[in-house]
Scaffold this active site. Structure first.
Site, PDB file in Angstrom:
ATOM      1  N   CYS A   2       5.090  22.360  -3.780  1.00  0.00           N
ATOM      2  CA  CYS A   2       5.910  22.770  -4.924  1.00  0.00           C
ATOM      3  C   CYS A   2       5.804  21.703  -6.003  1.00  0.00           C
ATOM      4  O   CYS A   2       5.257  20.629  -5.781  1.00  0.00           O
ATOM      5  CB  CYS A   2       7.374  22.907  -4.509  1.00  0.00           C
ATOM      6  SG  CYS A   2       7.647  24.079  -3.174  1.00  0.00           S
ATOM      7  N   ARG A  27       0.677  24.144  -8.332  1.00  0.00           N
ATOM      8  CA  ARG A  27       1.099  23.688  -6.993  1.00  0.00           C
ATOM      9  C   ARG A  27       1.817  24.795  -6.221  1.00  0.00           C
ATOM     10  O   ARG A  27       1.920  24.747  -5.001  1.00  0.00           O
ATOM     11  CB  ARG A  27       2.018  22.478  -7.125  1.00  0.00           C
ATOM     12  CG  ARG A  27       1.377  21.272  -7.790  1.00  0.00           C
ATOM     13  CD  ARG A  27       2.405  20.231  -8.177  1.00  0.00           C
ATOM     14  NE  ARG A  27       3.032  19.642  -7.028  1.00  0.00           N
ATOM     15  CZ  ARG A  27       2.614  18.521  -6.429  1.00  0.00           C
ATOM     16  NH1 ARG A  27       1.558  17.888  -6.897  1.00  0.00           N
ATOM     17  NH2 ARG A  27       3.234  18.031  -5.373  1.00  0.00           N
ATOM     18  N   TRP A  74       6.329  27.148  -3.922  1.00  0.00           N
ATOM     19  CA  TRP A  74       5.489  27.912  -3.002  1.00  0.00           C
ATOM     20  C   TRP A  74       6.307  28.021  -1.739  1.00  0.00           C
ATOM     21  O   TRP A  74       6.595  27.006  -1.088  1.00  0.00           O
ATOM     22  CB  TRP A  74       4.165  27.210  -2.720  1.00  0.00           C
ATOM     23  CG  TRP A  74       3.277  28.002  -1.800  1.00  0.00           C
ATOM     24  CD1 TRP A  74       2.596  29.147  -2.113  1.00  0.00           C
ATOM     25  CD2 TRP A  74       2.998  27.745  -0.427  1.00  0.00           C
ATOM     26  NE1 TRP A  74       1.894  29.600  -1.007  1.00  0.00           N
ATOM     27  CE2 TRP A  74       2.137  28.752   0.031  1.00  0.00           C
ATOM     28  CE3 TRP A  74       3.386  26.747   0.452  1.00  0.00           C
ATOM     29  CZ2 TRP A  74       1.666  28.800   1.332  1.00  0.00           C
ATOM     30  CZ3 TRP A  74       2.920  26.781   1.755  1.00  0.00           C
ATOM     31  CH2 TRP A  74       2.070  27.814   2.182  1.00  0.00           C
ATOM     32  N   ASN A 100      10.291  19.122  -2.868  1.00  0.00           N
ATOM     33  CA  ASN A 100       8.929  19.453  -2.444  1.00  0.00           C
ATOM     34  C   ASN A 100       8.758  18.880  -1.048  1.00  0.00           C
ATOM     35  O   ASN A 100       9.036  17.708  -0.815  1.00  0.00           O
ATOM     36  CB  ASN A 100       7.892  18.828  -3.382  1.00  0.00           C
ATOM     37  CG  ASN A 100       6.475  19.081  -2.869  1.00  0.00           C
ATOM     38  OD1 ASN A 100       6.198  20.147  -2.309  1.00  0.00           O
ATOM     39  ND2 ASN A 100       5.587  18.103  -2.999  1.00  0.00           N
ATOM     40  N   GLY A 101       8.328  19.709  -0.092  1.00  0.00           N
ATOM     41  CA  GLY A 101       8.082  19.224   1.271  1.00  0.00           C
ATOM     42  C   GLY A 101       8.868  20.059   2.266  1.00  0.00           C
ATOM     43  O   GLY A 101       9.217  21.210   1.995  1.00  0.00           O
ATOM     44  N   GLU A 480     -17.977  30.039   2.517  1.00  0.00           N
ATOM     45  CA  GLU A 480     -17.248  29.594   1.319  1.00  0.00           C
ATOM     46  C   GLU A 480     -17.310  30.655   0.236  1.00  0.00           C
ATOM     47  O   GLU A 480     -16.316  30.954  -0.434  1.00  0.00           O
ATOM     48  CB  GLU A 480     -17.822  28.268   0.819  1.00  0.00           C
ATOM     49  CG  GLU A 480     -17.347  27.830  -0.560  1.00  0.00           C
ATOM     50  CD  GLU A 480     -15.833  27.669  -0.703  1.00  0.00           C
ATOM     51  OE1 GLU A 480     -15.117  27.661   0.324  1.00  0.00           O
ATOM     52  OE2 GLU A 480     -15.368  27.578  -1.845  1.00  0.00           O
ATOM     53  N   LYS A 484     -14.058  32.498  -1.543  1.00  0.00           N
ATOM     54  CA  LYS A 484     -13.805  32.626  -2.987  1.00  0.00           C
ATOM     55  C   LYS A 484     -13.493  34.072  -3.359  1.00  0.00           C
ATOM     56  O   LYS A 484     -12.568  34.362  -4.105  1.00  0.00           O
ATOM     57  CB  LYS A 484     -15.025  32.127  -3.784  1.00  0.00           C
ATOM     58  CG  LYS A 484     -15.251  30.645  -3.783  1.00  0.00           C
ATOM     59  CD  LYS A 484     -14.202  29.836  -4.512  1.00  0.00           C
ATOM     60  CE  LYS A 484     -13.027  29.384  -3.751  1.00  0.00           C
ATOM     61  NZ  LYS A 484     -13.054  28.496  -2.640  1.00  0.00           N
ATOM     62  N   GLU A 487     -10.077  35.040  -2.070  1.00  0.00           N
ATOM     63  CA  GLU A 487      -8.962  34.356  -2.728  1.00  0.00           C
ATOM     64  C   GLU A 487      -8.667  34.888  -4.112  1.00  0.00           C
ATOM     65  O   GLU A 487      -7.516  35.020  -4.495  1.00  0.00           O
ATOM     66  CB  GLU A 487      -9.290  32.857  -2.866  1.00  0.00           C
ATOM     67  CG  GLU A 487      -9.036  32.034  -1.643  1.00  0.00           C
ATOM     68  CD  GLU A 487      -9.144  30.560  -1.963  1.00  0.00           C
ATOM     69  OE1 GLU A 487     -10.241  30.112  -2.326  1.00  0.00           O
ATOM     70  OE2 GLU A 487      -8.139  29.861  -1.854  1.00  0.00           O
ATOM     71  N   HIS A 503     -25.156  41.106  15.991  1.00  0.00           N
ATOM     72  CA  HIS A 503     -24.394  41.166  17.254  1.00  0.00           C
ATOM     73  C   HIS A 503     -23.001  41.750  17.026  1.00  0.00           C
ATOM     74  O   HIS A 503     -22.017  41.240  17.539  1.00  0.00           O
ATOM     75  CB  HIS A 503     -24.298  39.762  17.858  1.00  0.00           C
ATOM     76  CG  HIS A 503     -25.622  39.162  18.167  1.00  0.00           C
ATOM     77  ND1 HIS A 503     -26.427  39.605  19.202  1.00  0.00           N
ATOM     78  CD2 HIS A 503     -26.331  38.194  17.528  1.00  0.00           C
ATOM     79  CE1 HIS A 503     -27.555  38.910  19.217  1.00  0.00           C
ATOM     80  NE2 HIS A 503     -27.526  38.055  18.212  1.00  0.00           N
ATOM     81  N   LYS A 602      -2.034  25.329  -4.310  1.00  0.00           N
ATOM     82  CA  LYS A 602      -3.196  24.448  -4.414  1.00  0.00           C
ATOM     83  C   LYS A 602      -3.379  23.614  -3.148  1.00  0.00           C
ATOM     84  O   LYS A 602      -4.491  23.303  -2.766  1.00  0.00           O
ATOM     85  CB  LYS A 602      -3.049  23.522  -5.620  1.00  0.00           C
ATOM     86  CG  LYS A 602      -4.288  22.707  -5.920  1.00  0.00           C
ATOM     87  CD  LYS A 602      -5.499  23.567  -6.151  1.00  0.00           C
ATOM     88  CE  LYS A 602      -6.775  22.789  -6.302  1.00  0.00           C
ATOM     89  NZ  LYS A 602      -7.959  23.669  -6.253  1.00  0.00           N
TER      90      LYS A 602
HETATM   91  C1  AGP Z   1      -9.683  26.652  -1.389  1.00  0.00           C
HETATM   92  O1  AGP Z   1     -10.142  27.528  -2.408  1.00  0.00           O
HETATM   93  C2  AGP Z   1      -8.253  26.947  -1.015  1.00  0.00           C
HETATM   94  N1  AGP Z   1      -7.398  26.671  -2.111  1.00  0.00           N
HETATM   95  C3  AGP Z   1      -7.835  26.279   0.282  1.00  0.00           C
HETATM   96  O2  AGP Z   1      -8.628  26.826   1.315  1.00  0.00           O
HETATM   97  C4  AGP Z   1      -7.996  24.745   0.337  1.00  0.00           C
HETATM   98  O3  AGP Z   1      -9.358  24.415   0.380  1.00  0.00           O
HETATM   99  C5  AGP Z   1      -7.341  24.230   1.623  1.00  0.00           C
HETATM  100  O4  AGP Z   1      -5.969  24.545   1.576  1.00  0.00           O
HETATM  101  C6  AGP Z   1      -7.516  22.716   1.836  1.00  0.00           C
HETATM  102  O5  AGP Z   1      -6.925  22.015   0.766  1.00  0.00           O
HETATM  103  P1  AGP Z   1      -7.306  20.453   0.599  1.00  0.00           P
HETATM  104  O6  AGP Z   1      -8.776  20.389   0.291  1.00  0.00           O
HETATM  105  O7  AGP Z   1      -6.433  19.976  -0.514  1.00  0.00           O
HETATM  106  O8  AGP Z   1      -7.005  19.771   1.916  1.00  0.00           O
END
Ligand code: AGP
Length: 607
Positions: A2, A27, A74, A100-101, A480, A484, A487, A503, A602
């Site tokens: 957050c 965040r 978040w 935050n936390g 990856e 993307k 996401e 398979h 994030k």
């Molecule tokens: C990546 O596009 C995502 N936002 C997510 O998978 C991210 O890579 C993951 O949460 C790890 O975050 P970090 O690299 O800050 O540890």
């Protein structure tokens, strides 16, 4: 994760809080709120939704005041809603708090407070802090904050207002970053330096269990035992360019376009041109340490875990040392004793991901050596590991990682070379040098290839499902690329090692399930051609990402995106660029929120 912002000064607090929330909304952004203190009263506005939608309806007269706190959320404890949004307050409205936390012992404290007659209105752990602060307060903010700290376990950053402390912010840091910004006649508190931009010219970063009492005249900092801490604030410089989108419509697109420069910076920073060696000055492990290793475990989450997957392959291939990727969330469950011949490499953009941090702590407890490949120096993983490799990607605001991923790949490739050199393979860097020098321009050309990617996006943007295939070092590229697409466009996309497709997943192949094939090099390419034919034989639509020297892939694929030809261990860094652009273009056609996709944040600072 957050975002926290606080202001106290000569100006109106509300506009500073709203702008701070906007700057911090990468965040977390499922709800937002503010509280302003005026003449001994605390006025709160908050709701589910994004700040740009909420703030215009907030009553500026009602929220007039020169001291306030703000928050962008978040959700962890309690779904996104008005009642669960921050600030949270006590029943009497004497205290408001943003957080935050995570409060680990919130259940026990809730039960204790409820037994004492406290009524809770939200599902959040944050509300516990408000009640504790209110019930502990006898006038002294430091004593009150110390009393709260003594009862609470977990990792959190807190910012309180009390109506009997006019003009005063009370900040507490335990595990989650919190900064005090000092300006002229005004002070701020924020989770991230971005929110101090343009107002503070000096900054104090709170350390573990520190308490700050902040007024327009300045701040006093106190240790957990109450002792006054004197620490010189640092001058605050921020690069205006990195704070703005530079004319791009989205942070995500800006960051895709930044990759050539970021990679050029990294090559320049990490290679000693005189001695032709890799320079990792903060690695903390000597050549002898590296030579004595018997295995490397690379841990990370999400995109960072895919970079770690690539890194593991590179270490095995270039250094001849067994290596594997283990998702951070799985690592501490491994029933293994480690020891100093095991190196655990934590890969993380934020350095705050709880799963990855837990893996590092488990590794240290088991006696392993630890290194962080990170984009954040002042982070808890950076503080936890022995050695540090800064990936130098700069702040990444788009929630979906792009430039960070390619900087992670390059950093991990160079780490593999460094380990190889230490284990006697002195010439390990030599064959890569031409490709490393050509890499920034190759990525620039891949980014310039966007028109071909837009053509592909036009064909596939209505798909509900997609397959991504890659082999060898491009297995990571495939997974990856699929992440993307998931996401930012919300299409169900799965990345597979191409050999695995026959398979089982081949059952999914049909014209309306597009397959993206990352063709790779050499033997991998030869086998990819067979895999592409297996898809075509079942009427699958194939989009090939192929090197310019690949004469065969264009003959077997329906759509083609060509990229410059590079050394096989450097090529995956450029192969991912069209996949980033494809996800971006498809998401744009689908009207998705590209920089802040639904449900995401994030960095995920809870396990
Ligand atoms: C990546 O596009 C995502 N936002 C997510 O998978 C991210 O890579 C993951 O949460 C790890 O975050 P970090 O690299 O800050 O540890």
């Amino acid at each position: 994760m957050c975002g926290i912002i606080g202001y106290t000064g000569e100006g109106e607090a509300l506009p500073v809080l709203v702008e701070g929330i906007r700057l911090l909304s990468y965040r977390g952004y499922d709800s937002a709120g503010v509280a302003v203190e005026r003449d001994g009263a605390l006025v709160v506005e908050k709701d589910k939704g994004r700040i740009e939608d909420l703030a215009p309806s907030w009553d500026r007269t009602r929220l007039a005041g020169r001291t306030g706190i703000g928050h962008t959320r978040w959700a962890t404890h309690g779904r996104p809603s008005r009642v669960n949004a921050h600030p949270q307050s006590d029943a009497a409205g004497d205290v408001v708090v943003v957080h935050n936390g995570v409060l680990d012992n919130d259940i026990a404290l809730r039960e204790e407070l409820a037994a004492a007659g406290v009524g809770f209105v939200s599902e959040t752990d944050t509300e516990v802090f408000a009640h504790l602060f209110a019930r502990t307060f006898r006038g002294d903010p430091v004593a009150t904050a110390r009393g709260v700290l003594a009862r609470c376990h977990g990792r959190f950053a807190l910012l309180f207002l009390h109506r009997r402390l006019p003009g005063t912010l009370v900040a507490v840091r335990r595990g989650s970053p919190l900064l005090v910004g000092l300006g002229r006649g005004e002070c701020l508190v924020a989770s991230d330096v971005r929110a101090l931009a343009g107002r503070a010219d000096r900054v104090l970063e709170l350390e573990e269990d520190e308490i700050a009492v902040v007024t327009p005249a300045g701040a006093t900092v106190h240790a957990a035992d109450g002792r006054r801490v004197t620490r010189e604030p640092k001058a605050l410089r921020y690069d205006e360019a990195s704070l703005g989108r530079g004319g791009f419509p989205h942070w995500t697109l800006k960051e895709i376009h930044e990759q050539p420069e970021r990679l050029a910076d990294l090559v320049a920073a990490r290679i000693d041109p005189v001695h032709g060696r890799v320079r990792l000055d903060e690695l903390a492990l000597s050549d002898a340490d590296l030579a004595s290793l018997d295995r490397v475990d690379l841990v990370g989450s999400g995109t960072a875990s895919y970079a770690a997957m690539f890194g593991a392959r590179a270490i095995e291939a270039l250094a001849g040392l067994p290596a594997r990727m283990v998702p951070g969330s799985e690592y501490d469950a491994l029933p293994e004793t480690l020891g100093p011949r095991r190196l655990v490499v934590a890969v993380s953009q934020s350095g705050e991901t709880a799963d990855t941090h837990a893996a590092v702590e488990a590794a240290k407890a088991a006696g392993a050596r630890t290194v962080g490949v990170l984009n954040a120096r002042a982070s808890r993983i950076a503080r936890s590991v022995e050695g540090f490799v800064d990936i130098h990607a700069g702040p990444e605001i788009g929630v979906a990682s792009t430039k960070v991923y390619t900087s992670m790949l390059l950093s991990l490739l160079l780490l593999a070379v460094r380990i190889a050199e230490a284990r006697g393979r002195r010439g390990a860097l030599m064959p890569l040098r031409p490709g490393l020098d050509a890499l920034p321009d190759a990525v620039r050309r891949a980014v310039a290839g966007a028109p071909a990617v837009k053509d592909v996006a036009r064909e596939v943007h209505r798909a509900q499902n997609m397959l991504y295939l890659g082999r060898g070092p491009d297995h990571a590229t495939a997974v990856e690329g699929a992440l993307k697409m998931k996401e930012i466009s919300y299409i169900h996309a799965e990345g597979y090692a191409a050999g695995e497709m026959k398979h089982g997943p081949i059952a999914l192949v049909s014209w309306d399930v597009p397959t993206v094939a990352v063709m790779g090099h050499g033997e991998h390419r030869t086998r990819m051609l067979s895999n592409v034919r297996e898809v075509k034989a079942r009427d699958g639509l194939v989009i090939a990402v192929a090197a310019e020297d690949d004469a065969d892939s264009p003959k077997v694929s329906d759509l083609l995106v060509q990229v410059p030809t590079l050394h096989p261990w450097i090529a995956p860094i450029v192969h991912v660029v069209p996949l980033q652009l494809l996800a971006y273009e498809v998401a744009k056609r689908r009207g998705c929120d590209i920089d802040q996709p639904r449900n995401l944040a994030k960095s995920v600072t809870v396990q």
